[in-house]
Design an enzyme around this catalytic site. Structure first.
Site, mmCIF file in Angstrom:
data_model
loop_
_atom_site.group_PDB
_atom_site.id
_atom_site.type_symbol
_atom_site.label_atom_id
_atom_site.label_comp_id
_atom_site.label_asym_id
_atom_site.label_seq_id
_atom_site.Cartn_x
_atom_site.Cartn_y
_atom_site.Cartn_z
ATOM 1 N N THR A 185 -45.423 -18.499 -68.811
ATOM 2 C CA THR A 185 -44.878 -17.201 -68.399
ATOM 3 C C THR A 185 -45.945 -16.268 -67.866
ATOM 4 O O THR A 185 -45.647 -15.363 -67.072
ATOM 5 C CB THR A 185 -44.156 -16.531 -69.579
ATOM 6 O OG1 THR A 185 -45.067 -16.395 -70.671
ATOM 7 C CG2 THR A 185 -42.966 -17.359 -70.034
ATOM 8 N N CYS A 186 -47.188 -16.493 -68.320
ATOM 9 C CA CYS A 186 -48.252 -15.615 -67.834
ATOM 10 C C CYS A 186 -48.474 -15.790 -66.337
ATOM 11 O O CYS A 186 -48.997 -14.902 -65.675
ATOM 12 C CB CYS A 186 -49.539 -15.879 -68.590
ATOM 13 S SG CYS A 186 -50.135 -17.580 -68.424
#
Length: 1005
Positions: free
Chosen positions: A972-973
């Protein structure tokens, strides 16, 4: 005056004795001859017998060659008077006052008010006169004899001179008489009372000379002398608010007040500066001194005459008033307080006329305009309404009124007078449908009067009681709306401001704040189902009018307003407010009402959202792109320090707080790069190119806004708001709220969406707005139901034994708090239940979280300017924070996706992936988006604003059974999906659904 030893104002009278005659004056000889029809006039006699007053004395001075000669003559005549009538009038009987006696003629010639002997003689004469009238009862025969018609000129002259001498004597000696001026008629033994009682006796309106005497007194400023007499008595009397009932001085004013120049009164040519209205009504707290006078003045015909006379002078009336007593007691403010106190009585008359209400509204309007703003405030409610309903933008130089005078005015404009005035003015307004040609002149006059009065009132007085009464106990809102709707439909706006001022200015200046206040307490059922007070159809029309007005004021008129400011009346009867000032006020209240109606539409749509947008303006012209532009500008024009954070994962919140709190506002705008440290103090491998920072922001916001941490609570709908009891858990809770505000602002500034659903009533705090009753269901639906029960309760609410207190319950600890000062002893009744409901809602929605919200906002504003926040409503702010469901456009996501690891847009696995994703339900699409980006919503303007752009990477270089059995993973980063090369659509769909529903595979690689 120097008082001789042994002499005082309390000397007793002697019994009347036989009259010793003296010679009559030259003037009286002429009057007698004229009265009997004999004509012995020639030029010499005419010059010698000139009229009384200044002209007569000037001729006498000339005859006796100067003042010294006159004084000598007066002294000689005084001695003759003593010999004839006695030094204490012991030789005076009732015949001494008759037309054939020169007793009064001699006395009035030598009388000097500052001579103690002359004054005491006057007191004695008044006592004798009073006794003679009490004995016989006919004062006309006493002065005119048996035939008044033949001696009227002489009798009238003597009464004029004598009454004026009494008033002059009281005025000259008022300081010595200060303790006697407010005594009752029973105190006849003191010096002031005989003079006052004789005045009452001689100007009785039943007497044939009454109007002539009073007119003479008006012309010679006797009312101005009476004013100073009253002020002296008032200033030197103890507890004057409770004294003066039936005093002799009040009886004098009562006799004078009926002379208004209208039949049966025949007084004429009264100078406005010398009138009773100018001189007496401007005395502070007049009715407290003279309560009986108040009832007489408030009588229907009398009050209407006086108010009409004042209205005729308009704003110029203030220039006709006497000099201010002091800066704390300006004459216009004293007049306003007295008029307002009798207004309630005058308006309560069953036959109070429409014209009376118009005049009263006009007079009070221009007197209020001259008034400095009254700051009297008595409750938490007042401060809330003052901040929210009428936010001022002009600095006003404060002129402090006397506190009691300020309170007199404040309390006089009470619910009763507002109800009476509006009911009378609206009573004659035409029906709802109106005319095909718009409102008639009577309607326009009524609306102009009430709008002018209320507009000035809003700007001068505290609003808590005024707004509540106007909103819930009058027909102001529907009446004003019907008027404006007719004008709008017929394109016929009557303007009383100026020829070029729009006619909708004043109606909107009053309608908008009152209707906005009404919406504060209207519940959802009333608004949407019962459609009260306005139908949804009318509200849709209103929105169009408000939008057009706002566009006109802010855009069309903006370029010309600076060069065309004109000073014009607020209403047809008042001046002093410029059109530009009213336009500025209207632009504010229209915007506030339009925003509030938009909130209602966001809550439950009743009109198209586009109706709130200005014509020709793209609804996406304000967006995240502005933040991107700022970041780009900062990147090209400014140099920021690269901030390096070392964060322990098990202490992510505390470490972030310690390090971010040390950054200046300028450094907060720069890049932050994060290095995570494990439990052994060793830095984790990897270089932060933005992905680790995004991961850091997702983790810290998830931890900080978790309700388990104690800074936030959630509603039944799982929406977050500050915990009112946060201080019971964290000692430094205010500092934490400041930090969380900065943290959220940093996420928005960097374009990072965070899946944090805030309650609308908390987001309104970012806009520095107040919340209202209709926001309460989201916080406490049970309390809302109880308040609705009270609002619609048909019985006697006082029987429910409710008081203006509220019980707070935080973590099992109960505390009782007053909603108003003295609330524990203030019972809720049918009259104040709306205020109670309003205060309870305000306490829960605003007061309890005010400090937490304030600190959060301060931190938020370190990066996001208030001007930026003000451009969005609460719903739009949530979209900026968490993204939009409307942005879950699969085609848009596909268009802005990158590929890596061997995948391209035409790859068969990618084609299958998009086909599967497009077939997902909305709920599964949200889960997928949260799986790959950390947020279930897309950017407000589409996925091209997702940072970094979404990327699909091949998870394995071959299609072995082992690799195909793996689940998709995400980072997700980096907004990254690692997708194995599945061989079938069914397999890809099954694996992807399993992954997104199990939150599987967070893999930072």
């Amino acid at each position: 005056m120097n008082w001789p030893p042994g002499r005082s104002y309390h000397s007793k009278c002697s019994s009347p004795a036989i009259l010793l005659r003296g010679s009559a004056s030259i003037w009286e000889v002429a009057v007698r001859r004229k009265g009997t029809g004999r004509t012995f006039w020639n030029r010499r006699e005419l010059n010698a017998t000139a009229d009384c007053g200044c002209a007569s004395r000037t001729l006498l001075h000339s005859k006796f060659r100067g003042r010294k000669a006159v004084r000598t003559e007066q002294s000689l005549l005084r001695e003759q008077f003593y010999k004839a009538y006695g030094k204490y009038c012991q030789n005076v009987d009732r015949n001494s006052f008759g037309p054939d006696s020169d007793f009064l003629c001699q006395f009035l010639y030598f009388f000097k008010a500052d001579n103690i002997d002359d004054f005491l003689i006057l007191v004695q004469i008044c006592r004798l006169l009073w006794w003679f009238v009490q004995d016989n009862g006919d004062v006309v025969k006493l002065f005119a004899g048996v035939d008044y018609s033949s001696t009227c000129a002489l009798a009238n002259y003597r009464v004029k001179q004598f009454t004026h001498a009494c008033i002059h004597a009281l005025h000259q000696n008022r300081y010595q008489l200060k303790d006697q001026l407010l005594l009752t008629p029973e105190e006849l033994n003191v010096s002031a009372i005989p003079l006052l009682e004789v005045l009452v006796l001689l100007i009785n309106r039943k007497l044939p000379w009454s109007c002539r005497i009073v007119e003479y007194l008006f012309q010679n400023n006797a009312v101005g002398l009476l004013r100073e007499i009253i002020l002296t008595g008032k200033d030197n009397a103890e507890n004057y608010f409770s004294i003066g009932k039936g005093s002799s001085l009040e009886r004098v004013l009562t006799a004078v007040i009926c002379h208004v120049g209208q039949r049966p009164c025949i007084c004429s040519n009264i100078n406005p500066r010398n009138s009773l209205a100018s001189q007496i009504i401007t005395i502070p707290f007049l009715w407290h001194l003279f309560p009986n006078l108040q009832q007489i003045f408030a009588a229907e015909d009398l009050s209407q005459c006086y108010i009409h006379q004042m209205a005729k002078f308009g704003q110029n009336l203030i220039n006709l008033l006497p000099k201010d007593i002091s800066n704390e007691f300006p004459s216009y403010a004293c007049m306003l307080g007295n008029i307002l106190e009798i207004a309630g009585i005058a308006l309560s008359h069953p036959h109070c006329s429409f014209d009376m209400a118009i005049d009263l509204a006009a007079v009070t309007t221009f007197l209020l305009e001259a008034l400095p703003s009254v700051k009297t405030s008595h409750s938490r409610e007042s401060s809330m309404i003052a901040e929210d309903d009428m936010t001022g933008d002009d600095e006003v130089m404060e002129i402090a009124l006397d506190r009691k005078l300020e309170q007199q005015i404040y309390y006089a404009i009470n619910p009763r007078i507002l109800l009476q005035l509006t009911n009378i003015l609206f009573k004659g307004i035409s029906s709802v449908n109106g005319s095909d040609y718009g409102p008639n002149d009577r309607d326009a006059t009524a609306l102009d009067a009430i709008c002018g009065f209320l507009y000035v009132t809003f700007n001068k007085l505290p609003l808590e009681r005024i707004m509540t009464v106007l909103a819930y106990r009058t027909e102001l809102v529907p009446s004003l709306w019907n008027f404006m709707k007719q004008c709008h439909e017929n394109q016929k706006w009557s303007s009383y401001l100026s020829n070029d001022a729009p006619g909708w200015l004043l109606p909107l200046a009053v309608f908008c704040p009152v209707y906005k206040h009404m919406l504060m307490i209207v519940d959802n059922e009333e608004f949407y189902e019962q459609e009260k007070p306005l139908s949804l159809k009318d509200i849709r029309s209103l929105i169009i009018i408000l939008r057009q007005v706002l566009w006109q004021l802010l855009w069309v008129n903006h370029t010309t307003s600076a060069n065309s400011v004109k000073s014009v009346p607020v209403s047809s009867a008042s001046k002093g407010q410029s059109v530009q000032a009213i336009q500025d006020r209207v632009s504010i209240v229209v915007y506030e009402l339009l925003s509030q109606l938009q909130d209602w539409n966001n809550r439950r749509q009743f009109t198209s959202p586009s109706n709130f947008h200005a014509d020709g303006v793209n609804d996406l012209f304000i967006s995240q792109s502005q933040l991107a532009a700022v970041r780009q500008r900062h990147g090209s024009e400014a140099v920021f320090t690269r901030n390096q954070f070392r964060i322990k994962r098990e202490r992510i919140l505390e470490d972030a707080y310690d390090q971010m709190s040390q950054l200046s506002e300028l450094n907060l705008q720069g890049l932050i790069r994060v290095t995570f440290v494990n439990e052994f103090g060793v830095e984790e491998p990897g270089i932060d190119g933005g992905g680790i920072f995004k991961d850091f922001m997702e983790n810290i916001t998830r931890a900080a806004f978790d309700v388990q941490y104690g800074l936030f609570k959630e509603t039944a709908d799982h929406l977050l708001y500050p915990n009112p009891g946060s201080g019971m858990i964290h000692e430094q809770h205010f500092q934490f709220f400041h930090f969380l505000g900065t943290l959220l602002a940093k996420a928005m500034f960097e374009g990072i969406l965070v899946d944090i659903p805030f309650a609308t009533f908390f987001l309104s705090k970012l806009k520095q707005k107040h919340n209202y009753l209709n926001d309460l269901p989201s916080l406490d639906p049970e309390l809302y139901r109880h308040l609705m029960f009270l609002k619609h309760y048909k019985g006697d609410i006082s029987e429910l034994e409710l008081y203006f207190v509220i019980v707070n319950n935080e973590y099992g600890e109960q505390t009782e708090e007053e909603l108003l000062p003295g609330g524990r002893n203030l019972r809720v009744t049918n009259e104040n239940v709306i205020t109670f409901i309003h205060l309870v809602a305000n306490h829960r929605l605003n007061f309890q979280i005010r400090q937490q919200s304030s600190h959060f906002l301060r931190g938020f504003q370190q990066l996001i300017q208030q001007d930026w926040i003000d451009m969005f409503n609460e719903h739009e702010l949530q979209l900026l924070i968490s993204g939009s469901l409307d942005s879950l456009d699969i085609d848009d996501l596909r268009l802005h996706t990158n590929y890596a690891g061997g995948y391209q847009s035409e790859h068969h696995v990618i084609e299958t992936f998009w086909e599967v994703l497009k077939g997902f339900s909305l709920e599964n699409r949200k889960k997928f988006l949260k799986f790959v980006t950390g947020c279930s919503r897309g950017p407000l303007l589409g996925f091209r604003y997702l940072e970094p752009l979404f990327c699909i990477q091949r998870a394995s270089s071959n299609a072995s059974d082992e690799s195909l059995d793996r689940l998709p993973t995400s980072a997700t980063c980096m907004n990254l999906l690692k997708l194995p090369p599945y061989t079938s659509k069914e397999q890809l769909e099954t694996k992807l659904l399993y992954a997104i529903n199990a939150d599987a595979g967070f893999d930072l690689s």
